[in-house]
Design a protein around this motif. Structure first.
Motif, PDB file in Angstrom:
ATOM      1  N   LEU A 182      -0.761  -4.361  11.390  1.00 50.06           N
ATOM      2  CA  LEU A 182      -0.452  -4.944  10.605  1.00 50.06           C
ATOM      3  C   LEU A 182       0.413  -3.965   9.471  1.00 50.06           C
ATOM      4  CD1 LEU A 182      -3.557  -5.803   9.064  1.00 50.06           C
ATOM      5  CD2 LEU A 182      -1.824  -7.328   9.923  1.00 50.06           C
ATOM      6  N   ARG A 183       1.134  -4.144   9.178  1.00 44.06           N
ATOM      7  CA  ARG A 183       2.160  -3.910   7.835  1.00 44.06           C
ATOM      8  C   ARG A 183       2.280  -4.236   7.007  1.00 44.06           C
ATOM      9  NH1 ARG A 183       1.659  -0.087  11.318  1.00 44.06           N
ATOM     10  NH2 ARG A 183       2.920   0.701  12.458  1.00 44.06           N
ATOM     11  N   ILE A 184       2.199  -3.212   5.599  1.00 44.62           N
ATOM     12  CA  ILE A 184       2.294  -3.698   4.447  1.00 44.62           C
ATOM     13  C   ILE A 184       3.483  -3.426   3.929  1.00 44.62           C
ATOM     14  CG2 ILE A 184       0.855  -3.360   2.065  1.00 44.62           C
ATOM     15  CD1 ILE A 184      -1.341  -2.309   3.396  1.00 44.62           C
ATOM     16  N   ALA A 185       4.263  -4.488   2.538  1.00 38.66           N
ATOM     17  CA  ALA A 185       5.679  -4.108   2.450  1.00 38.66           C
ATOM     18  C   ALA A 185       5.202  -3.157   0.583  1.00 38.66           C
ATOM     19  CB  ALA A 185       6.180  -5.226   1.759  1.00 38.66           C
ATOM     20  N   ARG A 186       5.877  -1.552   0.724  1.00 40.22           N
ATOM     21  CA  ARG A 186       5.845  -1.207  -0.788  1.00 40.22           C
ATOM     22  C   ARG A 186       5.811  -2.504  -1.708  1.00 40.22           C
ATOM     23  NH1 ARG A 186       5.697   3.848  -1.600  1.00 40.22           N
ATOM     24  NH2 ARG A 186       7.019   3.847   0.927  1.00 40.22           N
ATOM     25  N   SER A 187       7.203  -2.966  -1.811  1.00 38.49           N
ATOM     26  CA  SER A 187       6.473  -4.371  -2.665  1.00 38.49           C
ATOM     27  C   SER A 187       5.684  -5.406  -2.960  1.00 38.49           C
ATOM     28  CB  SER A 187       7.486  -4.971  -2.635  1.00 38.49           C
ATOM     29  OG  SER A 187       7.883  -6.228  -1.348  1.00 38.49           O
ATOM     30  N   TRP A 188       5.367  -5.457  -1.982  1.00 41.60           N
ATOM     31  CA  TRP A 188       3.463  -5.839  -1.853  1.00 41.60           C
ATOM     32  C   TRP A 188       2.454  -5.316  -2.913  1.00 41.60           C
ATOM     33  CZ3 TRP A 188       3.316  -8.270   4.278  1.00 41.60           C
ATOM     34  CH2 TRP A 188       4.919  -8.961   3.573  1.00 41.60           C
ATOM     35  N   LEU A 189       2.479  -3.843  -2.537  1.00 42.81           N
ATOM     36  CA  LEU A 189       1.264  -3.201  -2.385  1.00 42.81           C
ATOM     37  C   LEU A 189       1.497  -2.525  -3.992  1.00 42.81           C
ATOM     38  CD1 LEU A 189      -0.898  -1.011  -1.039  1.00 42.81           C
ATOM     39  CD2 LEU A 189       0.982   0.995  -1.147  1.00 42.81           C
ATOM     40  N   LEU A 190       2.712  -2.665  -4.956  1.00 44.43           N
ATOM     41  CA  LEU A 190       3.126  -2.482  -6.423  1.00 44.43           C
ATOM     42  C   LEU A 190       3.095  -3.236  -6.668  1.00 44.43           C
ATOM     43  CD1 LEU A 190       6.375  -1.181  -6.285  1.00 44.43           C
ATOM     44  CD2 LEU A 190       4.616  -0.029  -6.584  1.00 44.43           C
ATOM     45  N   ALA A 191       3.074  -5.184  -6.261  1.00 49.12           N
ATOM     46  CA  ALA A 191       2.268  -6.316  -6.806  1.00 49.12           C
ATOM     47  C   ALA A 191       0.379  -6.270  -6.562  1.00 49.12           C
ATOM     48  CB  ALA A 191       3.114  -7.519  -6.389  1.00 49.12           C
ATOM     49  N   PHE A 192       0.051  -6.047  -5.705  1.00 52.84           N
ATOM     50  CA  PHE A 192      -1.324  -5.696  -5.509  1.00 52.84           C
ATOM     51  C   PHE A 192      -1.772  -4.598  -7.031  1.00 52.84           C
ATOM     52  CE2 PHE A 192      -4.792  -2.767  -4.199  1.00 52.84           C
ATOM     53  CZ  PHE A 192      -5.937  -3.828  -3.574  1.00 52.84           C
ATOM     54  N   LEU A 193      -1.153  -3.156  -6.778  1.00 53.91           N
ATOM     55  CA  LEU A 193      -1.417  -2.515  -8.367  1.00 53.91           C
ATOM     56  C   LEU A 193      -1.703  -2.906  -9.191  1.00 53.91           C
ATOM     57  CD1 LEU A 193      -0.097   0.895  -6.611  1.00 53.91           C
ATOM     58  CD2 LEU A 193      -2.313   0.396  -6.834  1.00 53.91           C
ATOM     59  N   GLU A 194      -0.531  -4.010  -9.913  1.00 50.14           N
ATOM     60  CA  GLU A 194      -0.780  -4.520 -10.590  1.00 50.14           C
ATOM     61  C   GLU A 194      -1.433  -5.160 -10.878  1.00 50.14           C
ATOM     62  OE1 GLU A 194       3.441  -5.899 -10.764  1.00 50.14           O
ATOM     63  OE2 GLU A 194       4.523  -4.249 -10.635  1.00 50.14           O
ATOM     64  N   ARG A 195      -1.129  -6.016 -10.001  1.00 47.43           N
ATOM     65  CA  ARG A 195      -2.790  -6.960 -10.527  1.00 47.43           C
ATOM     66  C   ARG A 195      -3.766  -6.086 -10.813  1.00 47.43           C
ATOM     67  NH1 ARG A 195       0.026  -9.359  -6.159  1.00 47.43           N
ATOM     68  NH2 ARG A 195      -2.249  -9.143  -4.636  1.00 47.43           N
ATOM     69  N   ARG A 196      -4.041  -5.277 -10.386  1.00 44.51           N
ATOM     70  CA  ARG A 196      -5.415  -4.023 -10.235  1.00 44.51           C
ATOM     71  C   ARG A 196      -5.131  -3.989 -11.402  1.00 44.51           C
ATOM     72  NH1 ARG A 196      -6.407  -0.222  -5.828  1.00 44.51           N
ATOM     73  NH2 ARG A 196      -8.039   0.672  -7.522  1.00 44.51           N
ATOM     74  N   CYS A 197      -3.801  -3.124 -12.397  1.00 44.30           N
ATOM     75  CA  CYS A 197      -4.006  -2.589 -13.737  1.00 44.30           C
ATOM     76  C   CYS A 197      -4.623  -3.928 -14.957  1.00 44.30           C
ATOM     77  CB  CYS A 197      -2.797  -1.981 -13.874  1.00 44.30           C
ATOM     78  SG  CYS A 197      -2.846  -0.662 -12.867  1.00 44.30           S
ATOM     79  N   ARG A 198      -4.346  -4.749 -14.723  1.00 44.74           N
ATOM     80  CA  ARG A 198      -3.867  -6.206 -15.699  1.00 44.74           C
ATOM     81  C   ARG A 198      -5.438  -6.175 -15.543  1.00 44.74           C
ATOM     82  NH1 ARG A 198       1.367  -8.454 -14.003  1.00 44.74           N
ATOM     83  NH2 ARG A 198       0.080  -9.482 -12.635  1.00 44.74           N
ATOM     84  N   ARG A 199      -6.049  -6.088 -14.729  1.00 45.16           N
ATOM     85  CA  ARG A 199      -7.710  -6.910 -14.055  1.00 45.16           C
ATOM     86  C   ARG A 199      -8.264  -5.825 -15.350  1.00 45.16           C
ATOM     87  NH1 ARG A 199      -8.635  -8.213  -8.526  1.00 45.16           N
ATOM     88  NH2 ARG A 199      -9.598  -6.223  -8.833  1.00 45.16           N
TER      89      ARG A 199
END
Length: 70
Positions: free
Chosen positions: A48-65
């Protein structure tokens, strides 16, 4: 002179690399992928590979929550 509007190629991370950047275990990254909280691309039969932009979006959602509500 550098053109700031030129698109840069996407950086791809393994789940282990993503875990290191997040400060969590690879197991936590695989769980987030399995629960569809973190997007990942299957690049062959086992990797599997994770695009850095996907990782950043994941972090933003976690921070908002996690941010306190007013």
């Amino acid at each position: 002179m550098h053109d700031m509007n030129v698109a840069r190629p996407e950086t791809w991370l393994s789940p282990r690399e993503a875990a290191a950047e997040l400060g969590v275990s690879p197991k936590s990254v695989y769980k987030a992928i399995r629960l569809n909280r973190l997007k990942a691309a299957q690049v062959n039969d086992k990797d599997l590979r994770i695009a850095r932009s996907w990782l950043l979006a994941f972090l933003e959602r976690r921070c908002r929550r996690a941010s306190p509500r007013r």
